[in-house]
Structures are given as structure tokens and as C-alpha cells.
Design an enzyme around this catalytic site. Sequence first.
Site, PDB file in Angstrom:
ATOM      1  N   GLY A  11       0.835  -1.206   0.000  1.00 34.29           N
ATOM      2  CA  GLY A  11       0.000   0.000   0.000  1.00 34.29           C
ATOM      3  C   GLY A  11       0.870   1.256   0.000  1.00 34.29           C
ATOM      4  N   GLN A  12       0.202   2.392  -0.019  1.00 35.68           N
ATOM      5  CA  GLN A  12       0.923   3.672  -0.084  1.00 35.68           C
ATOM      6  C   GLN A  12       1.873   3.834   1.104  1.00 35.68           C
ATOM      7  OE1 GLN A  12      -0.078   8.359  -0.865  1.00 35.68           O
ATOM      8  NE2 GLN A  12      -1.684   7.155   0.056  1.00 35.68           N
ATOM      9  N   TYR A 125     -16.391   3.605   6.855  1.00 31.95           N
ATOM     10  CA  TYR A 125     -14.930   3.500   6.990  1.00 31.95           C
ATOM     11  C   TYR A 125     -14.456   4.088   8.328  1.00 31.95           C
ATOM     12  CZ  TYR A 125     -10.064   5.012   6.211  1.00 31.95           C
ATOM     13  OH  TYR A 125      -8.719   5.271   6.340  1.00 31.95           O
TER      14      TYR A 125
HETATM   15  N1  LIG Z   1      -4.656   7.273   2.373  1.00 34.25           N
HETATM   16  C1  LIG Z   1      -5.078   8.190   3.252  1.00 34.25           C
HETATM   17  O1  LIG Z   1      -5.324   9.361   2.896  1.00 34.25           O
HETATM   18  C2  LIG Z   1      -5.247   7.828   4.697  1.00 34.25           C
HETATM   19  C3  LIG Z   1      -5.700   8.820   5.573  1.00 34.25           C
HETATM   20  C4  LIG Z   1      -5.863   8.482   6.925  1.00 34.25           C
HETATM   21  C5  LIG Z   1      -5.559   7.212   7.369  1.00 34.25           C
HETATM   22  N2  LIG Z   1      -5.135   6.270   6.487  1.00 34.25           N
HETATM   23  C6  LIG Z   1      -4.828   4.921   7.001  1.00 34.25           C
HETATM   24  O2  LIG Z   1      -3.469   4.657   6.739  1.00 34.25           O
HETATM   25  C7  LIG Z   1      -3.278   3.253   6.545  1.00 34.25           C
HETATM   26  C8  LIG Z   1      -2.523   3.032   5.243  1.00 34.25           C
HETATM   27  O3  LIG Z   1      -3.269   3.621   4.175  1.00 34.25           O
HETATM   28  P1  LIG Z   1      -2.739   3.631   2.686  1.00 34.25           P
HETATM   29  O4  LIG Z   1      -3.006   4.981   2.130  1.00 34.25           O
HETATM   30  O5  LIG Z   1      -1.360   3.066   2.622  1.00 34.25           O
HETATM   31  O6  LIG Z   1      -3.796   2.622   2.046  1.00 34.25           O
HETATM   32  P2  LIG Z   1      -3.631   1.677   0.774  1.00 34.25           P
HETATM   33  O7  LIG Z   1      -2.676   2.271  -0.185  1.00 34.25           O
HETATM   34  O8  LIG Z   1      -5.017   1.363   0.330  1.00 34.25           O
HETATM   35  O9  LIG Z   1      -2.956   0.386   1.394  1.00 34.25           O
HETATM   36  C9  LIG Z   1      -3.683  -0.550   2.146  1.00 34.25           C
HETATM   37  C10 LIG Z   1      -3.099  -1.898   1.830  1.00 34.25           C
HETATM   38  O10 LIG Z   1      -3.801  -2.876   2.600  1.00 34.25           O
HETATM   39  C11 LIG Z   1      -3.964  -4.006   1.765  1.00 34.25           C
HETATM   40  N3  LIG Z   1      -5.012  -4.879   2.247  1.00 34.25           N
HETATM   41  C12 LIG Z   1      -6.361  -4.784   2.074  1.00 34.25           C
HETATM   42  N4  LIG Z   1      -6.961  -5.847   2.625  1.00 34.25           N
HETATM   43  C13 LIG Z   1      -5.989  -6.626   3.158  1.00 34.25           C
HETATM   44  C14 LIG Z   1      -5.986  -7.870   3.838  1.00 34.25           C
HETATM   45  N5  LIG Z   1      -7.117  -8.549   4.068  1.00 34.25           N
HETATM   46  N6  LIG Z   1      -4.801  -8.381   4.245  1.00 34.25           N
HETATM   47  C15 LIG Z   1      -3.650  -7.727   4.005  1.00 34.25           C
HETATM   48  N7  LIG Z   1      -3.580  -6.560   3.335  1.00 34.25           N
HETATM   49  C16 LIG Z   1      -4.749  -6.015   2.921  1.00 34.25           C
HETATM   50  C17 LIG Z   1      -4.285  -3.414   0.400  1.00 34.25           C
HETATM   51  O11 LIG Z   1      -4.103  -4.366  -0.615  1.00 34.25           O
HETATM   52  P3  LIG Z   1      -5.018  -4.284  -1.942  1.00 34.25           P
HETATM   53  O12 LIG Z   1      -4.829  -2.896  -2.484  1.00 34.25           O
HETATM   54  O13 LIG Z   1      -4.470  -5.362  -2.789  1.00 34.25           O
HETATM   55  O14 LIG Z   1      -6.426  -4.524  -1.469  1.00 34.25           O
HETATM   56  C18 LIG Z   1      -3.251  -2.288   0.348  1.00 34.25           C
HETATM   57  O15 LIG Z   1      -2.015  -2.757  -0.142  1.00 34.25           O
HETATM   58  C19 LIG Z   1      -4.674   2.646   6.571  1.00 34.25           C
HETATM   59  O16 LIG Z   1      -4.907   2.143   7.857  1.00 34.25           O
HETATM   60  C20 LIG Z   1      -5.608   3.817   6.334  1.00 34.25           C
HETATM   61  O17 LIG Z   1      -6.861   3.606   6.931  1.00 34.25           O
HETATM   62  C21 LIG Z   1      -4.958   6.543   5.167  1.00 34.25           C
END
Ligand SMILES: NC(=O)c1ccc[n+]([C@@H]2O[C@H](COP(=O)([O-])OP(=O)(O)OC[C@H]3O[C@@H](n4cnc5c(N)ncnc54)[C@H](OP(=O)(O)O)[C@@H]3O)[C@@H](O)[C@H]2O)c1
Length: 288
Positions: A11-12, A125
Site C-alpha cells: 500500500g501507499q 470507513y
Molecule cells: N490514504 C489516506 O489518505 C489515509 C488517511 C488516513 C488514514 N489512512 C490509514 O493509513 C493506513 C494506510 O493507508 P494507505 O493509504 O497506505 O492505504 P492503501 O494504499 O489502500 O494500502 C492498504 C493496503 O492494505 C492491503 N489490504 C487490504 N486488505 C488486506 C488484507 N485482508 N490483508 C492484508 N492486506 C490487505 C491493500 O491491498 P489491496 O490494495 O491489494 O487490497 C493495500 O495494499 C490505513 O490504515 C488507512 O486507513 C490513510
Amino acid sequence: MAIVLVTGGEGQLGQELKQHVPQGHDLVSLSKSQLDITQDEQIAAAFERYQPDWIINAAAFTDVEASESNVELVQTINVEAVKSLLAYANKFQARFLQISTDYVFDGKSSEPYKEDDKTKPMNVYGDSKLKAEGIVLAEKGLVVRTSWLYSSHHKNFLDTMLRLFENQKEVKVVNDQVGTPTNAASLAKILFRLIDQNADGIFHWSGGLVMSWYDFACQIHGLALDKGLVSVGAKVVPVDSQGFPQKAKRPAWSPLSRKKCCDFLDLEPNAWREELSQEIDLYGKGKL
Ligand SMILES: NC(=O)c1ccc[n+]([C@@H]2O[C@H](COP(=O)([O-])OP(=O)(O)OC[C@H]3O[C@@H](n4cnc5c(N)ncnc54)[C@H](OP(=O)(O)O)[C@@H]3O)[C@@H](O)[C@H]2O)c1
């Protein structure tokens, strides 16, 4: 050497954690295909094999809009899987770090949200992330809330804007949702520092500057123009979110105060524009 196991490694945030591992940490980054956090036997195998000191749970169902029509799946990934991961962390005496979000708030505040402000999620969410927080905090874990993550290499607002600026003459961006855009690399570095301090409880980490999505788009546009990354043509136009009907309600004002984190880690405020500028440079290099 502390062994840190990261879930959601592709993920990001997961990718930034891989790129910013400080000395003294041995990072084991597992993608969803290597560790599906909804599968107990896969969690057990990962703990047995790597014997981590810390878990950073960067895996989540993060599509805010799709969450509204996938309530059960969101509960399974964002809540039930956290319980399972935490149970194994306890069994193997590992510390637990959960990433959470500004969407645990309802956006009715007039000052950047502090860690102990009242939560009231407005969408599926945010509700799931708040439930996960409660589970982690009950076991003396660490919760880091962040907001509006951006980076050069992953699908996010920065990359969407840069692509639109290249291809469209007019780009409409909502001006009535305000938050604190956060560089994913800066978050990754902060997480390691909090781990080094053996922190627990809730911390906020954000980019520190309060702005709307429209303001953010203008900042990106200005820098991209300066760097010759986009053509002059695109015009950024502010619009109301009513023009983009969505299932998931979003807080209109959800900036996060990072004061507690800065005080705890004795940090100087970072240079927000420089961070954004560096990510745009990296984006440009990635396209060469
Ligand atoms: N992005 C934002 O603006 C933001 C803001 C506030 C908080 N956050 C939090 O920050 C954290 C990281 O976010 P991010 O931006 O890196 O999100 P992301 O890019 O969507 O990464 C999340 C990762 O989790 C994986 N995933 C989903 N279901 C899974 C499972 N069952 N087992 C293992 N891996 C799984 C996804 O894989 P697939 O893509 O293959 O499903 C993806 O690689 C999250 O907790 C999010 O809630 C993000």
C-alpha cells in the site's frame, strides 16, 4: 535489532515504510498476497516465522466510498482482523501500532483536532477505524491518526491531480472539505521514531497546514508548472462537494493537530511545501 512486521506492505504507506527503515530496525514487509490479515493461519505462520517485536498494521480497506456498500467486508478487514493480529501480538509479546484516520471525527470543530477530542465518525470507513482504535488502545497499543496521505508513487490525490493537469484544460476540485494533507514518507519516519520511544496511546501526525482539496490542488499545480511537469493550460476551479454526489459523508473540516507528537518527539515543524516539491520531483523522475 528490533524486528518490525508491516502488513499491507504494497500500500501507499507500506511502500514508504520500506524506503525509510532507520538503522536498528529489521523490516519484514508483507503484501496482502503474503499475509492476508483476515486469515488466522497466515497470521500465526507470520508470527512463528518472523518473531516480530512490533507490528505496524498498514493494511486496511481504505476505499471510503466503496465501504458504504461493503459493510461486512470492511468490518472483517478493519475490525475483526485487527482483533486477530492483536491476539497474536499479545501471544508473541510484540507491540502493536495501528494506523487510523481523521475520519473518526465529524468535522464540527473549529480548531485542529487533538488526540482526546470527541470522536463521531460519519461513514462506514471511519466507524470501522474507530472500532479498531478501541481494540488496540484497550491492550495498551499505539494508534497514530493521519489524514489525506499523498506520495509520488501510489494512487492518491497528488498523482490524480498531476494526471488531470496534463490531460484536461479545466480541473474542478472541491473547496468545502478542509484538512491537513500529509506526506506518506514523513508519516513513515514518524512511526519509526514513535516505535523507538516505545510510545503508546494515541498520536496525530499530519502535514500541519490546514487547507481545502482545492487549495491543495492549487499548490500542486503551481509547483508542477514551476518544474515544467505540466502544460500551462489547466485551470483549477473550486466547486462545492454537492457537485460530486457521494454515498459516504465526509467531515467538512478535519485538520489534525500534531502538537502532541511534535512535543513528544521534540520535533521542529517540517517544511510542508518542500515535502510536496520533493514528491513532485520524484513523480517526474518516475515518468522519465
Ligand atoms: N490514504 C489516506 O489518505 C489515509 C488517511 C488516513 C488514514 N489512512 C490509514 O493509513 C493506513 C494506510 O493507508 P494507505 O493509504 O497506505 O492505504 P492503501 O494504499 O489502500 O494500502 C492498504 C493496503 O492494505 C492491503 N489490504 C487490504 N486488505 C488486506 C488484507 N485482508 N490483508 C492484508 N492486506 C490487505 C491493500 O491491498 P489491496 O490494495 O491489494 O487490497 C493495500 O495494499 C490505513 O490504515 C488507512 O486507513 C490513510
